[in-house]
Design a protein around this motif. Structure first.
Motif, mmCIF file in Angstrom:
data_model
loop_
_atom_site.group_PDB
_atom_site.id
_atom_site.type_symbol
_atom_site.label_atom_id
_atom_site.label_comp_id
_atom_site.label_asym_id
_atom_site.label_seq_id
_atom_site.Cartn_x
_atom_site.Cartn_y
_atom_site.Cartn_z
ATOM 1 N N GLN A 192 41.575 33.812 41.995
ATOM 2 C CA GLN A 192 40.397 33.691 42.843
ATOM 3 C C GLN A 192 40.687 34.140 44.272
ATOM 4 O OE1 GLN A 192 37.340 32.957 42.106
ATOM 5 N NE2 GLN A 192 37.393 31.969 40.104
ATOM 6 N N ASP A 217 37.831 35.986 33.745
ATOM 7 C CA ASP A 217 36.940 34.894 34.139
ATOM 8 C C ASP A 217 36.721 34.832 35.648
ATOM 9 O OD1 ASP A 217 36.611 34.215 31.545
ATOM 10 O OD2 ASP A 217 37.762 32.351 31.609
ATOM 11 N N ALA A 218 37.597 35.471 36.422
ATOM 12 C CA ALA A 218 37.423 35.467 37.875
ATOM 13 C C ALA A 218 36.125 36.163 38.278
ATOM 14 C CB ALA A 218 38.613 36.143 38.556
ATOM 15 N N LYS A 239 33.358 35.854 36.919
ATOM 16 C CA LYS A 239 32.220 34.945 36.703
ATOM 17 C C LYS A 239 32.020 34.013 37.893
ATOM 18 C CE LYS A 239 33.212 34.931 31.739
ATOM 19 N NZ LYS A 239 33.613 34.078 30.580
ATOM 20 N N SER A 240 32.890 34.129 38.865
ATOM 21 C CA SER A 240 32.843 33.245 40.030
ATOM 22 C C SER A 240 31.557 33.436 40.829
ATOM 23 C CB SER A 240 34.054 33.512 40.932
ATOM 24 O OG SER A 240 33.915 32.857 42.165
ATOM 25 N N GLU A 241 31.053 32.337 41.388
ATOM 26 C CA GLU A 241 29.877 32.399 42.253
ATOM 27 C C GLU A 241 30.196 33.088 43.574
ATOM 28 O OE1 GLU A 241 28.581 28.419 42.788
ATOM 29 O OE2 GLU A 241 27.891 28.155 40.712
ATOM 30 N N ASN A 242 31.483 33.158 43.893
ATOM 31 C CA ASN A 242 31.893 33.737 45.173
ATOM 32 C C ASN A 242 32.063 35.248 45.125
ATOM 33 O OD1 ASN A 242 32.071 31.128 46.318
ATOM 34 N ND2 ASN A 242 34.133 30.872 45.485
#
Length: 450
Positions: free
Chosen positions: A287, A302-303, A305-308
């Protein structure tokens, strides 16, 4: 006997507590008051973020990062045995160390990371180095600069050969930068040996300068010294994320390779080195790659998919987002690593003036053919002859894979006047004389037809 057992039971809790205390103390001692030494080519803004996060997670550990260009880092490691980790963008640099038996095997325990990206292995199949971030190569430009000079943004490699971009491009040399080496090698693999070198020469002929460091290219684009630069993606992404008036594009034919990290064979702190690798591959470490001052591509899917994650952020695991990309053959790159560097320096870095003059005359001839109302066969003939002279290569592709030949190239010149002893020096001297002669002949022939 019963009395003894009673006494033993009374003693056991104290014994266990003492033992646990000793183990905890030893464990704390093992992970604290230790120095982890890393050689890295990454920007200090990036390494500082990871350094602070790791030290916060493991109090007492002192992370020391030695910032060095990839090529300088390779040389430094051969002269120093106090380094724990090598952390750079160029996978072929790890192959150089692997070949010299300077790395130790370590297979990370991190889960959820694919084996390949764009057909390229994320980790070394033999377990000597691991990928932690993906890197692509492309074109960065300054919007304000292009608008001021009334230039359209280039998005393909061939765009950079257009005459209107002459004097507006910044690039470095592969012998001075591992990332630039990968860019050149990627073009050679994607386009083919001869067409690839012709493209590289044509782009370089439009360069304003060949910079000493790869980082000087994006800095030059940001401050307006160059309008356009050939860079690794994170330079463009980071600058844009921090508000610079820049854009970045991956050409339709591009390569994505993993940036890597490896434990040195002579590491004084191998356990700490492995702990750091696990950290950068953990969800927390992946992240961090999305931080505006880092802006790199995680290898953990999966990184994304982060909201950031920023809007429009590249998705290296999505072919639809990035278009076609071809697997990079690291073995080919490793075999001819120093050879490609030498060829570029002889044909481009130290003959840039001659190359620019010769190519400029080609561009003038092409313009005359396009604008002339009458046939000009003498110009057309001179154009073909001149282009052939410029595109000449002293080494064919088959020879570029020959270890007996490529093994002769071990050193690099820092300037044209440097003398390299031995067979490499003799070969480069012959190349230099031949290339200089051909560039001058090309200019003379084409210029005479105008």
């Amino acid at each position: 006997m019963r009395k003894f057992k009673t006494q033993l039971l009374v003693l056991i809790p104290g014994f266990v507590a003492a033992l646990c205390g000793q183990v905890l103390a030893e464990t704390a001692e093992n992970i604290s008051d230790k120095k982890l030494v890393i050689v890295s080519s990454f920007p200090e803004k990036m390494t500082a973020i990871y350094e602070a996060a790791f030290e916060e997670k493991y109090p007492g550990i002192d992370v020391e990062v030695a910032k060095k260009k990839t090529t300088a880092g390779l040389k430094y490691l051969q002269e120093n045995n106090s380094v724990d980790l090598f952390w750079v963008s160029a996978p072929d640099a790890f192959e150089v160390l692997k070949k010299k038996n300077m790395l130790q095997k370590y297979r990370p325990k991190a889960k959820g990371i694919p084996r390949r990206i764009s057909g390229y292995p994320v980790n070394d199949p033999d377990g000597f180095y691991s990928g932690f971030a993906a890197a692509g190569y492309g074109i960065m430009w300054n919007r304000e600069y292009l608008q001021e000079h009334e230039l359209e943004p280039p998005t393909e490699w061939v765009d950079l050969t257009r005459p209107e971009y002459q004097g507006h491009i910044g690039l470095s040399a592969p012998s001075r930068s591992g990332t630039t080496h990968l860019t050149v090698e990627a073009i050679l693999q994607l386009k083919g040996w001869e067409p690839g070198w012709a493209l590289v020469k044509a782009i370089a002929a439009n360069a304003k300068a060949i910079t000493e460091k790869s980082s000087q290219v994006p800095k030059g684009v940001i401050n307006g010294e160059f309008g356009i630069g050939i860079v690794i993606d994170y330079y463009g992404l980071t600058a844009k994320a921090n508000g610079a008036p820049v854009e970045f594009a991956y050409p339709s034919a591009t390569v994505f390779v993993p940036s890597g990290i490896a434990v040195l064979k002579e590491s004084p702190q191998p356990d700490l080195a492995k702990k750091f690798i696990e950290f950068v591959l953990s969800p927390e470490g992946q992240q961090l790659l999305l931080h505006p001052d880092i802006s790199r591509l995680p290898v953990w899917p999966d990184a994304y998919k982060s909201e950031n994650i920023p809007v429009g952020y590249p998705q290296p695991f999505s072919a639809k987002t990035l278009g076609s990309h071809t697997a990079f053959d690291v073995q080919k790159s490793r075999l001819r690593y120093n050879l490609v560097n030498s060829l570029f320096d002889v044909m481009v870095t130290y003959r840039l003036g001659d190359l620019k003059r010769a190519v400029k005359s080609l561009q003038q001839a092409e313009r005359k053919l396009l604008t002339s109302s009458n046939a000009v066969p003498e110009v057309a003939a001179a154009l073909v002859q001149g282009r052939d002279l410029i595109n000449y290569l002293p080494v064919d592709e088959l020879t570029s894979y020959d270890p007996k030949f490529t093994g002769k190239f071990r050193k690099k010149r820092k300037k044209i006047s440097d003398v390299i002893a031995g067979e490499q020096g003799e070969i480069e001297k012959r190349w230099d004389a031949d290339i200089q002669k051909r560039y001058k002949q090309s200019y003379k022939i084409v210029n005479a037809s105008l």
